[in-house]
Design a protein around this motif. Structure first.
Motif, PDB file in Angstrom:
ATOM      1  N   MET A  30       0.793  -1.250   0.052  1.00  0.00           N
ATOM      2  CA  MET A  30       0.007  -0.115   0.024  1.00  0.00           C
ATOM      3  C   MET A  30       0.871   1.280   0.013  1.00  0.00           C
ATOM      4  SD  MET A  30      -3.336  -0.881   0.218  1.00  0.00           S
ATOM      5  CE  MET A  30      -3.908  -2.634   0.197  1.00  0.00           C
ATOM      6  N   TRP A  31       0.626   2.070  -0.981  1.00  0.00           N
ATOM      7  CA  TRP A  31       1.032   3.449  -1.015  1.00  0.00           C
ATOM      8  C   TRP A  31       0.043   4.330  -0.209  1.00  0.00           C
ATOM      9  CZ3 TRP A  31       5.847   4.631  -2.534  1.00  0.00           C
ATOM     10  CH2 TRP A  31       6.434   3.955  -3.082  1.00  0.00           C
ATOM     11  N   SER A  32       0.287   4.702   0.882  1.00  0.00           N
ATOM     12  CA  SER A  32      -0.772   5.603   1.706  1.00  0.00           C
ATOM     13  C   SER A  32      -0.773   7.015   1.166  1.00  0.00           C
ATOM     14  CB  SER A  32      -0.486   5.540   2.832  1.00  0.00           C
ATOM     15  OG  SER A  32      -0.732   4.358   3.931  1.00  0.00           O
ATOM     16  N   VAL A  33      -1.637   7.615   0.502  1.00  0.00           N
ATOM     17  CA  VAL A  33      -1.663   9.028  -0.271  1.00  0.00           C
ATOM     18  C   VAL A  33      -2.111   9.859   0.881  1.00  0.00           C
ATOM     19  CG1 VAL A  33      -2.704  10.348  -2.041  1.00  0.00           C
ATOM     20  CG2 VAL A  33      -2.409   7.703  -2.300  1.00  0.00           C
ATOM     21  N   ILE A  34      -1.044  10.855   0.955  1.00  0.00           N
ATOM     22  CA  ILE A  34      -1.149  11.722   1.963  1.00  0.00           C
ATOM     23  C   ILE A  34      -1.070  13.268   1.342  1.00  0.00           C
ATOM     24  CG2 ILE A  34      -0.450  10.617   3.800  1.00  0.00           C
ATOM     25  CD1 ILE A  34       2.148  11.654   3.695  1.00  0.00           C
ATOM     26  N   LYS A  35      -1.366  13.524   0.014  1.00  0.00           N
ATOM     27  CA  LYS A  35      -1.302  14.596  -0.696  1.00  0.00           C
ATOM     28  C   LYS A  35      -2.350  15.909  -0.387  1.00  0.00           C
ATOM     29  CE  LYS A  35      -4.664  13.153  -4.366  1.00  0.00           C
ATOM     30  NZ  LYS A  35      -4.725  13.073  -5.847  1.00  0.00           N
ATOM     31  N   ALA A  36      -2.297  17.071  -0.608  1.00  0.00           N
ATOM     32  CA  ALA A  36      -3.211  18.000  -0.387  1.00  0.00           C
ATOM     33  C   ALA A  36      -3.229  18.034   1.113  1.00  0.00           C
ATOM     34  CB  ALA A  36      -4.442  17.639  -0.935  1.00  0.00           C
ATOM     35  N   GLU A  37      -2.103  18.156   1.836  1.00  0.00           N
ATOM     36  CA  GLU A  37      -1.907  18.256   3.207  1.00  0.00           C
ATOM     37  C   GLU A  37      -2.769  16.994   4.031  1.00  0.00           C
ATOM     38  OE1 GLU A  37      -0.277  20.167   5.470  1.00  0.00           O
ATOM     39  OE2 GLU A  37       0.796  20.955   3.770  1.00  0.00           O
ATOM     40  N   GLY A  38      -2.755  15.831   3.527  1.00  0.00           N
ATOM     41  CA  GLY A  38      -3.099  14.908   4.020  1.00  0.00           C
ATOM     42  C   GLY A  38      -4.482  14.994   3.925  1.00  0.00           C
ATOM     43  N   TYR A  39      -5.032  15.460   2.854  1.00  0.00           N
ATOM     44  CA  TYR A  39      -6.481  15.478   2.700  1.00  0.00           C
ATOM     45  C   TYR A  39      -6.928  16.559   3.684  1.00  0.00           C
ATOM     46  CZ  TYR A  39      -6.645  11.692  -0.882  1.00  0.00           C
ATOM     47  OH  TYR A  39      -6.542  10.778  -1.935  1.00  0.00           O
ATOM     48  N   GLY A  40      -6.330  17.426   3.952  1.00  0.00           N
ATOM     49  CA  GLY A  40      -6.725  18.711   4.826  1.00  0.00           C
ATOM     50  C   GLY A  40      -6.465  18.283   6.343  1.00  0.00           C
ATOM     51  N   HIS A  41      -5.901  17.061   6.559  1.00  0.00           N
ATOM     52  CA  HIS A  41      -5.582  16.657   7.788  1.00  0.00           C
ATOM     53  C   HIS A  41      -4.325  17.159   8.389  1.00  0.00           C
ATOM     54  CE1 HIS A  41      -8.822  14.148   6.917  1.00  0.00           C
ATOM     55  NE2 HIS A  41      -9.255  13.839   8.034  1.00  0.00           N
ATOM     56  N   GLY A  42      -3.247  17.440   7.408  1.00  0.00           N
ATOM     57  CA  GLY A  42      -1.942  17.841   7.751  1.00  0.00           C
ATOM     58  C   GLY A  42      -0.992  17.050   7.353  1.00  0.00           C
ATOM     59  N   LEU A  43       0.036  17.335   6.378  1.00  0.00           N
ATOM     60  CA  LEU A  43       0.878  16.511   5.805  1.00  0.00           C
ATOM     61  C   LEU A  43       1.785  15.502   6.725  1.00  0.00           C
ATOM     62  CD1 LEU A  43       2.406  15.590   3.116  1.00  0.00           C
ATOM     63  CD2 LEU A  43       3.890  17.377   3.576  1.00  0.00           C
ATOM     64  N   LEU A  44       2.290  16.459   7.615  1.00  0.00           N
ATOM     65  CA  LEU A  44       3.361  15.663   8.530  1.00  0.00           C
ATOM     66  C   LEU A  44       2.428  15.143   9.571  1.00  0.00           C
ATOM     67  CD1 LEU A  44       5.796  18.435   9.147  1.00  0.00           C
ATOM     68  CD2 LEU A  44       5.953  16.687   7.592  1.00  0.00           C
ATOM     69  N   TRP A  45       1.257  15.405  10.124  1.00  0.00           N
ATOM     70  CA  TRP A  45       0.613  14.670  10.845  1.00  0.00           C
ATOM     71  C   TRP A  45       0.079  13.305  10.385  1.00  0.00           C
ATOM     72  CZ3 TRP A  45      -4.413  12.573  10.415  1.00  0.00           C
ATOM     73  CH2 TRP A  45      -4.952  12.157  11.688  1.00  0.00           C
ATOM     74  N   ALA A  46      -0.440  13.310   8.861  1.00  0.00           N
ATOM     75  CA  ALA A  46      -0.614  12.049   8.412  1.00  0.00           C
ATOM     76  C   ALA A  46       0.517  10.936   8.178  1.00  0.00           C
ATOM     77  CB  ALA A  46      -1.249  12.392   7.161  1.00  0.00           C
ATOM     78  N   ALA A  47       1.691  11.667   7.623  1.00  0.00           N
ATOM     79  CA  ALA A  47       2.782  11.115   7.660  1.00  0.00           C
ATOM     80  C   ALA A  47       3.232  10.260   8.988  1.00  0.00           C
ATOM     81  CB  ALA A  47       3.852  11.849   7.054  1.00  0.00           C
ATOM     82  N   GLU A  48       3.340  10.968  10.095  1.00  0.00           N
ATOM     83  CA  GLU A  48       3.578  10.589  11.306  1.00  0.00           C
ATOM     84  C   GLU A  48       2.809   9.183  11.780  1.00  0.00           C
ATOM     85  OE1 GLU A  48       4.428  11.818  15.918  1.00  0.00           O
ATOM     86  OE2 GLU A  48       3.927  13.176  14.433  1.00  0.00           O
ATOM     87  N   ALA A  49       1.269   9.232  11.515  1.00  0.00           N
ATOM     88  CA  ALA A  49       0.563   8.418  11.749  1.00  0.00           C
ATOM     89  C   ALA A  49       0.394   7.100  10.712  1.00  0.00           C
ATOM     90  CB  ALA A  49      -0.862   8.918  11.837  1.00  0.00           C
ATOM     91  N   LEU A  50       0.840   7.465   9.742  1.00  0.00           N
ATOM     92  CA  LEU A  50       0.988   6.205   8.512  1.00  0.00           C
ATOM     93  C   LEU A  50       2.210   5.602   8.325  1.00  0.00           C
ATOM     94  CD1 LEU A  50      -1.927   7.583   6.217  1.00  0.00           C
ATOM     95  CD2 LEU A  50      -1.888   5.569   7.524  1.00  0.00           C
TER      96      LEU A  50
END
Length: 369
Positions: A30-50
């Motif tokens: 799985m490539w977890s897609v975190i574009k567009a600021e993690g779909y509005g949730h925050g790029l780094l936040w989504a990256a850290e979570a995933l």
């Protein structure tokens, strides 16, 4: 200045939803897609979570990938739009990015940059007519990249389905077959499945799949929204697919107004009370990302009860019908979407899609508890 309205983010929901994606396509990376600021949730936040739970992270642009590398994310990064110039081509090599190449100009950028990329993806336009090489030039693209030394660790292939959120649409079968025929004799991994295609069962390319290993690219489903959330009918919502919302948006009720029959609410006096009642004024408006075009009767959750929006949405306020809820007072919270109120339901009422609502929430909302 931060507003009274707040966003509560749920990192555990992201990881749960990635688990749903894995169940839909067992064994598929799985490539977890975190574009567009993690779909509005925050790029780094989504990256850290995933990051730890994913096989790789996917972004749209080189700048997003740079930010992730600067923040210390060292795993595989896929750049879905690839390099836009020679400098970005060099950045792909510098930051060990897997670029998605979709246009002949990008091949020129790689030549001018005098770099080689160990692992690349080539996007084919099988009918979306947005990005991608025509299928008939796939062999030529493959030959050119290999002659220049690219892809010695993997030269891979992907496409994007235009109608995956409508699994029965004939366009899907046409695109899947076209992709399978094009890559049948080409080495490398394959990828066709976004969130909607995963729910349709096409994580490994569908019935006409070409041989090879497949990757999936889940996006919207990771954030708790069902990919079939079109603005019509009663289509699935996140909970129907065992998806949990990664974002809950709440705002306080800052005033109440008694209403008599014939009372109107909001700009343009577009809503009129038929019976005695009460309006609650919520500190959330279109400047905060709530859709201005949301009509009366759009659902809002107050004390575990769904109440209708009434009147037009203002810049930083909206009104909700509190008739029948005498216990609700100033200071109580209203949920605009998230836990207890799927974002798809709000999006359908507003004639849009969940992606639109999640990515537009303004920065001035404060993090919640």
């Amino acid at each position: 200045m931060r507003r009274a309205a707040s966003i509560q983010l749920h990192p555990e929901a992201l990881r749960h939803n990635l688990g749903v994606a894995r169940r839909l396509a067992p064994g598929v990376p799985m490539w977890s897609v975190i574009k567009a600021e993690g779909y509005g949730h925050g790029l780094l936040w989504a990256a850290e979570a995933l990051a730890e739970a994913s096989d790789g992270l996917a972004v749209s642009q080189i700048g997003e990938a740079r930010a992730l590398r600067a923040a210390g994310f060292g795993g595989p990064l896929l750049v879905l739009q690839g390099p836009r110039d020679v400098a970005e081509a060099r950045a792909c090599a510098e930051f060990a990015l897997q670029a998605v190449l979709h246009d002949a100009a990008q091949l020129d950028y790689l030549d001018t940059a005098s770099i080689t990329l160990p692992e690349v993806w080539v996007k084919l336009n099988t009918g979306m007519n947005r990005l991608g090489f025509a299928p008939q030039v796939a062999m030529d693209v493959d030959a050119r990249l290999r002659a220049a030394g690219h892809g010695h660790d993997g030269l891979h292939w992907m496409t994007h389905l235009a109608c995956a959120d409508e699994p029965g649409h004939p366009q899907n079968a046409r695109q899947l077959e076209r992709f399978a025929m094009t890559v049948a004799e080409l080495p490398g991994q394959r990828s066709v499945a976004n969130s909607a295609a995963l729910f349709a069962g096409w994580g490994q390319g569908g019935a006409s799949a070409a041989p090879g290993d497949y990757w999936a690219r889940p996006g919207i489903m990771l954030y708790g929204a069902h990919p079939a959330s079109l603005p019509a009918g009663r289509l699935p919502e996140g909970p129907d697919g065992d998806l949990r919302p990664a974002m809950t948006v709440r705002a306080p009720i800052i005033a109440t107004q008694p209403l008599e029959p014939g009372s109107t609410v909001g700009y343009g006096a577009t809503w009129t009370a038929a019976d005695p009642g009460r309006a609650g004024i919520v500190a959330m408006g279109y400047a905060d990302g709530y859709p201005r075009h949301a009509p009366s009767d759009t659902p809002i959750l107050v004390q575990d009860r769904l109440c209708p929006l009434i009147g037009r949405v203002s810049m930083d306020m909206l009104a909700v019908d509190l008739s029948g809820l005498p216990e609700v007072q100033v200071g109580d919270m209203a949920t605009l979407w998230g836990e207890g109120l799927p974002v798809e339901r709000v999006a359908r009422a507003a004639g849009t899609i969940s992606y639109d609502l999640l990515t537009r929430v303004a920065d001035r909302l404060q993090p919640g508890n």
